[in-house]
Design a protein around this motif. Structure first.
Motif, PDB file in Angstrom:
ATOM      1  N   THR A   1       0.843  -1.208   0.000  1.00  0.00           N
ATOM      2  CA  THR A   1       0.000   0.000   0.000  1.00  0.00           C
ATOM      3  C   THR A   1       0.872   1.251   0.000  1.00  0.00           C
ATOM      4  OG1 THR A   1      -1.826  -1.103   1.152  1.00  0.00           O
ATOM      5  CG2 THR A   1      -1.730   1.302   1.298  1.00  0.00           C
ATOM      6  N   HIS A   2       1.918   1.267   0.820  1.00  0.00           N
ATOM      7  CA  HIS A   2       2.796   2.433   0.877  1.00  0.00           C
ATOM      8  C   HIS A   2       3.600   2.582  -0.409  1.00  0.00           C
ATOM      9  CE1 HIS A   2       2.848   2.503   5.587  1.00  0.00           C
ATOM     10  NE2 HIS A   2       1.727   2.967   5.078  1.00  0.00           N
ATOM     11  N   ILE A   3       4.091   1.482  -0.952  1.00  0.00           N
ATOM     12  CA  ILE A   3       4.888   1.540  -2.181  1.00  0.00           C
ATOM     13  C   ILE A   3       4.041   1.989  -3.367  1.00  0.00           C
ATOM     14  CG2 ILE A   3       6.109   0.107  -3.891  1.00  0.00           C
ATOM     15  CD1 ILE A   3       7.078  -1.609  -1.488  1.00  0.00           C
ATOM     16  N   ASN A   4       2.783   1.523  -3.422  1.00  0.00           N
ATOM     17  CA  ASN A   4       1.938   1.741  -4.596  1.00  0.00           C
ATOM     18  C   ASN A   4       1.152   3.044  -4.575  1.00  0.00           C
ATOM     19  OD1 ASN A   4       2.731  -0.772  -5.533  1.00  0.00           O
ATOM     20  ND2 ASN A   4       0.922  -1.833  -4.748  1.00  0.00           N
ATOM     21  N   GLN A   5       1.241   3.805  -3.495  1.00  0.00           N
ATOM     22  CA  GLN A   5       0.431   5.019  -3.418  1.00  0.00           C
ATOM     23  C   GLN A   5       0.864   6.032  -4.470  1.00  0.00           C
ATOM     24  OE1 GLN A   5       0.953   7.087   0.354  1.00  0.00           O
ATOM     25  NE2 GLN A   5       3.104   6.494   0.441  1.00  0.00           N
ATOM     26  N   MET A   6      -0.078   6.902  -4.819  1.00  0.00           N
ATOM     27  CA  MET A   6       0.192   7.973  -5.774  1.00  0.00           C
ATOM     28  C   MET A   6      -0.073   9.312  -5.097  1.00  0.00           C
ATOM     29  SD  MET A   6       1.333   6.980  -8.707  1.00  0.00           S
ATOM     30  CE  MET A   6       0.855   8.171  -9.966  1.00  0.00           C
ATOM     31  N   PRO A   7       0.822  10.306  -5.325  1.00  0.00           N
ATOM     32  CA  PRO A   7       2.054  10.172  -6.110  1.00  0.00           C
ATOM     33  C   PRO A   7       3.042   9.231  -5.424  1.00  0.00           C
ATOM     34  CG  PRO A   7       2.020  12.274  -4.974  1.00  0.00           C
ATOM     35  CD  PRO A   7       0.656  11.667  -4.775  1.00  0.00           C
ATOM     36  N   ALA A   8       3.918   8.645  -6.227  1.00  0.00           N
ATOM     37  CA  ALA A   8       4.848   7.651  -5.699  1.00  0.00           C
ATOM     38  C   ALA A   8       5.735   8.272  -4.620  1.00  0.00           C
ATOM     39  CB  ALA A   8       5.710   7.104  -6.837  1.00  0.00           C
ATOM     40  N   PRO A   9       5.877   7.596  -3.487  1.00  0.00           N
ATOM     41  CA  PRO A   9       6.735   8.127  -2.422  1.00  0.00           C
ATOM     42  C   PRO A   9       8.196   8.002  -2.804  1.00  0.00           C
ATOM     43  CG  PRO A   9       6.032   5.919  -1.876  1.00  0.00           C
ATOM     44  CD  PRO A   9       5.306   6.290  -3.139  1.00  0.00           C
ATOM     45  N   SER A  10       9.044   8.793  -2.188  1.00  0.00           N
ATOM     46  CA  SER A  10      10.473   8.655  -2.423  1.00  0.00           C
ATOM     47  C   SER A  10      10.980   7.390  -1.751  1.00  0.00           C
ATOM     48  CB  SER A  10      11.229   9.875  -1.887  1.00  0.00           C
ATOM     49  OG  SER A  10      11.236   9.858  -0.465  1.00  0.00           O
ATOM     50  N   ILE A  11      12.096   6.879  -2.259  1.00  0.00           N
ATOM     51  CA  ILE A  11      12.705   5.709  -1.644  1.00  0.00           C
ATOM     52  C   ILE A  11      13.127   6.022  -0.207  1.00  0.00           C
ATOM     53  CG2 ILE A  11      14.669   4.128  -1.758  1.00  0.00           C
ATOM     54  CD1 ILE A  11      12.503   3.534  -3.806  1.00  0.00           C
ATOM     55  N   GLU A  12      13.595   7.231   0.034  1.00  0.00           N
ATOM     56  CA  GLU A  12      13.999   7.613   1.388  1.00  0.00           C
ATOM     57  C   GLU A  12      12.815   7.578   2.357  1.00  0.00           C
ATOM     58  OE1 GLU A  12      17.231   8.485   2.850  1.00  0.00           O
ATOM     59  OE2 GLU A  12      17.500   7.135   1.149  1.00  0.00           O
ATOM     60  N   ASP A  13      11.639   8.019   1.888  1.00  0.00           N
ATOM     61  CA  ASP A  13      10.447   7.956   2.739  1.00  0.00           C
ATOM     62  C   ASP A  13      10.102   6.511   3.072  1.00  0.00           C
ATOM     63  OD1 ASP A  13      10.165  10.687   2.811  1.00  0.00           O
ATOM     64  OD2 ASP A  13       8.654  10.772   1.227  1.00  0.00           O
ATOM     65  N   LEU A  14      10.188   5.638   2.067  1.00  0.00           N
ATOM     66  CA  LEU A  14       9.898   4.226   2.298  1.00  0.00           C
ATOM     67  C   LEU A  14      10.924   3.596   3.238  1.00  0.00           C
ATOM     68  CD1 LEU A  14       8.916   3.139  -1.330  1.00  0.00           C
ATOM     69  CD2 LEU A  14       7.377   3.328   0.645  1.00  0.00           C
ATOM     70  N   ARG A  15      12.158   4.017   3.101  1.00  0.00           N
ATOM     71  CA  ARG A  15      13.211   3.447   3.955  1.00  0.00           C
ATOM     72  C   ARG A  15      13.012   3.856   5.417  1.00  0.00           C
ATOM     73  NH1 ARG A  15      19.679   3.713   3.512  1.00  0.00           N
ATOM     74  NH2 ARG A  15      19.281   5.820   2.788  1.00  0.00           N
ATOM     75  N   MET A  16      12.475   5.042   5.639  1.00  0.00           N
ATOM     76  CA  MET A  16      12.189   5.458   7.015  1.00  0.00           C
ATOM     77  C   MET A  16      11.062   4.618   7.617  1.00  0.00           C
ATOM     78  SD  MET A  16      12.496   9.618   6.812  1.00  0.00           S
ATOM     79  CE  MET A  16      12.027   9.775   8.540  1.00  0.00           C
ATOM     80  N   LYS A  17      10.045   4.303   6.809  1.00  0.00           N
ATOM     81  CA  LYS A  17       8.908   3.516   7.299  1.00  0.00           C
ATOM     82  C   LYS A  17       9.245   2.034   7.418  1.00  0.00           C
ATOM     83  CE  LYS A  17       4.881   6.219   5.750  1.00  0.00           C
ATOM     84  NZ  LYS A  17       5.504   7.411   5.149  1.00  0.00           N
ATOM     85  N   TRP A  18      10.059   1.531   6.482  1.00  0.00           N
ATOM     86  CA  TRP A  18      10.318   0.095   6.397  1.00  0.00           C
ATOM     87  C   TRP A  18      11.822  -0.174   6.289  1.00  0.00           C
ATOM     88  CZ3 TRP A  18       6.097  -2.653   7.346  1.00  0.00           C
ATOM     89  CH2 TRP A  18       4.844  -2.108   7.023  1.00  0.00           C
ATOM     90  N   PRO A  19      12.599   0.126   7.315  1.00  0.00           N
ATOM     91  CA  PRO A  19      14.055  -0.024   7.212  1.00  0.00           C
ATOM     92  C   PRO A  19      14.495  -1.465   6.940  1.00  0.00           C
ATOM     93  CG  PRO A  19      13.392   0.366   9.489  1.00  0.00           C
ATOM     94  CD  PRO A  19      12.200   0.648   8.647  1.00  0.00           C
ATOM     95  N   PHE A  20      13.753  -2.448   7.470  1.00  0.00           N
ATOM     96  CA  PHE A  20      14.177  -3.842   7.283  1.00  0.00           C
ATOM     97  C   PHE A  20      13.869  -4.362   5.888  1.00  0.00           C
ATOM     98  CE2 PHE A  20      13.530  -3.798  12.016  1.00  0.00           C
ATOM     99  CZ  PHE A  20      14.887  -3.842  12.322  1.00  0.00           C
ATOM    100  N   LEU A  21      13.058  -3.639   5.123  1.00  0.00           N
ATOM    101  CA  LEU A  21      12.852  -4.008   3.715  1.00  0.00           C
ATOM    102  C   LEU A  21      14.132  -3.795   2.922  1.00  0.00           C
ATOM    103  CD1 LEU A  21      11.164  -4.738   1.223  1.00  0.00           C
ATOM    104  CD2 LEU A  21      10.281  -2.390   1.208  1.00  0.00           C
ATOM    105  N   PHE A  22      14.953  -2.837   3.358  1.00  0.00           N
ATOM    106  CA  PHE A  22      16.157  -2.467   2.614  1.00  0.00           C
ATOM    107  C   PHE A  22      17.376  -3.244   3.106  1.00  0.00           C
ATOM    108  CE2 PHE A  22      13.111   0.830   1.951  1.00  0.00           C
ATOM    109  CZ  PHE A  22      13.315   1.229   0.638  1.00  0.00           C
ATOM    110  N   THR A  23      17.192  -4.521   3.274  1.00  0.00           N
ATOM    111  CA  THR A  23      18.278  -5.439   3.587  1.00  0.00           C
ATOM    112  C   THR A  23      18.270  -6.526   2.529  1.00  0.00           C
ATOM    113  OG1 THR A  23      16.915  -6.911   4.961  1.00  0.00           O
ATOM    114  CG2 THR A  23      17.983  -5.041   6.076  1.00  0.00           C
TER     115      THR A  23
END
Length: 314
Positions: free
Chosen positions: A78-100
């Motif tokens: 839901t967060h990744i697919n929202q429009m307008p598309a969020p920045s990768i940095e915003d996603l990394r703040m919400k989901w840090p363990f996704l970026f492993t």
């Protein structure tokens, strides 16, 4: 792109992305688990955010975190697919363990039903040397033969990728760069021009079987690998295009589509994650890149020729 770059991408530059990019995904936007609500999923996300603040990325190795990541997968989408598309940095703040490395592989498997590292390793084991031999015996391209003549002293997967990029006339810098073996993420962001599109950063100036790696997106290093093999970095790089709805960059689109179809086994008859030409979007009225409606003809030709060659080779 590459070690000789001197200009940084404009701040805010993003690769092509958007929630309609469900290309070949089986769980692009699933429903939440039946026992969960929006509130309970957000509570779990917040718990992981606090775990990260206390333990850093090492917390991502805990079984509890992996279970929480799987449970909250629908909220991640839901967060990744929202429009307008969020920045990768915003996603990394919400989901840090996704970026492993582990988080990327797990999310990609939920998204596509493919264990990406195993798929690439198995495909390379099955056909990597045949591909090298095909280019050795069938290609008249000078750049291809220059790579063939270097011999296979290092990593087979890296050698195959270099041959593919030479065959398609794509620069290796469109997919990967080399940095000093001791460079940190901060060093790389300071010293290189990191593009908006995902880039694989290999630590060490020479191709190696045991290269540490990082991945950058939107000009920032977002993942540092824990497994020091080229194929593990390539698997993570490939996965992030799907996870974050990113189109392949023109600089490496044919190589990535070949990897997608021959190595990852993702073979839709129509559509592409590459961009071709510009059209007016019916939804927004803005000029956007148009997607191809079929397999890239150069990729299709190589796939066919290799299939014929494999039969002869056998």
């Amino acid at each position: 792109m590459g070690g000789g770059l001197s200009m940084r991408s404009n701040k805010g530059t993003r690769p092509q992305r958007g929630p309609t990019d469900s290309y070949a995904c089986t769980r692009f936007q699933p429903e939440p688990p039946s026992e969960e609500t929006a509130d309970t999923l957000e509570e779990k996300r917040y718990r992981m955010e606090n775990m990260y603040k206390q333990e850093g990325l090492n917390g991502g190795q805990r079984a509890e975190v992996m279970h929480l990541m799987e449970t909250t997968y629908s909220l991640q989408r839901t967060h990744i697919n929202q429009m307008p598309a969020p920045s990768i940095e915003d996603l990394r703040m919400k989901w840090p363990f996704l970026f492993t490395q582990r988080g990327i592989y797990a999310h990609f498997e939920l998204l596509t039903d493919i264990k990406i590292l195993q798929a690439l390793e198995l495909s390379m084991e099955e056909c990597g040397r045949i591909i090298v031999e095909y280019f050795r015996s069938k290609s008249n391209q000078r750049d291809v033969q220059a790579i063939v003549s270097q011999g296979l002293d290092g990593d087979l997967t890296l050698h195959v990728v270099q041959l593919l990029m030479a065959h398609f006339g794509e620069s290796p810098d469109g997919l990967m760069i080399h940095a000093d073996v001791s460079a940190t993420a901060a060093d790389i962001e300071r010293s290189f021009t990191l593009p908006a599109s995902p880039l694989l950063i290999l630590l060490g100036n020479e191709p190696s079987t045991n290269s540490q790696w990082m991945i950058s997106i939107e000009g920032h290093v977002v993942c540092e690998g824990i497994q020091s093999t080229f194929v593990s970095g390539l698997a993570a790089l490939f996965a992030v295009f799907y996870i974050f709805n990113l189109q392949y960059p023109d600089t490496a689109s044919q190589t990535l589509e070949f990897l997608q179809r021959r190595f990852a086994g993702i073979n839709p008859e129509r559509g592409s994650k590459a961009t071709y030409g510009k059209v007016i979007s019916k939804r927004t009225g803005k000029v956007v890149q148009k997607r191809a409606e079929s397999v890239n003809p150069h990729v299709a030709t190589l796939l066919k020729n290799l299939l014929d060659y494999e039969w002869d080779f056998i």
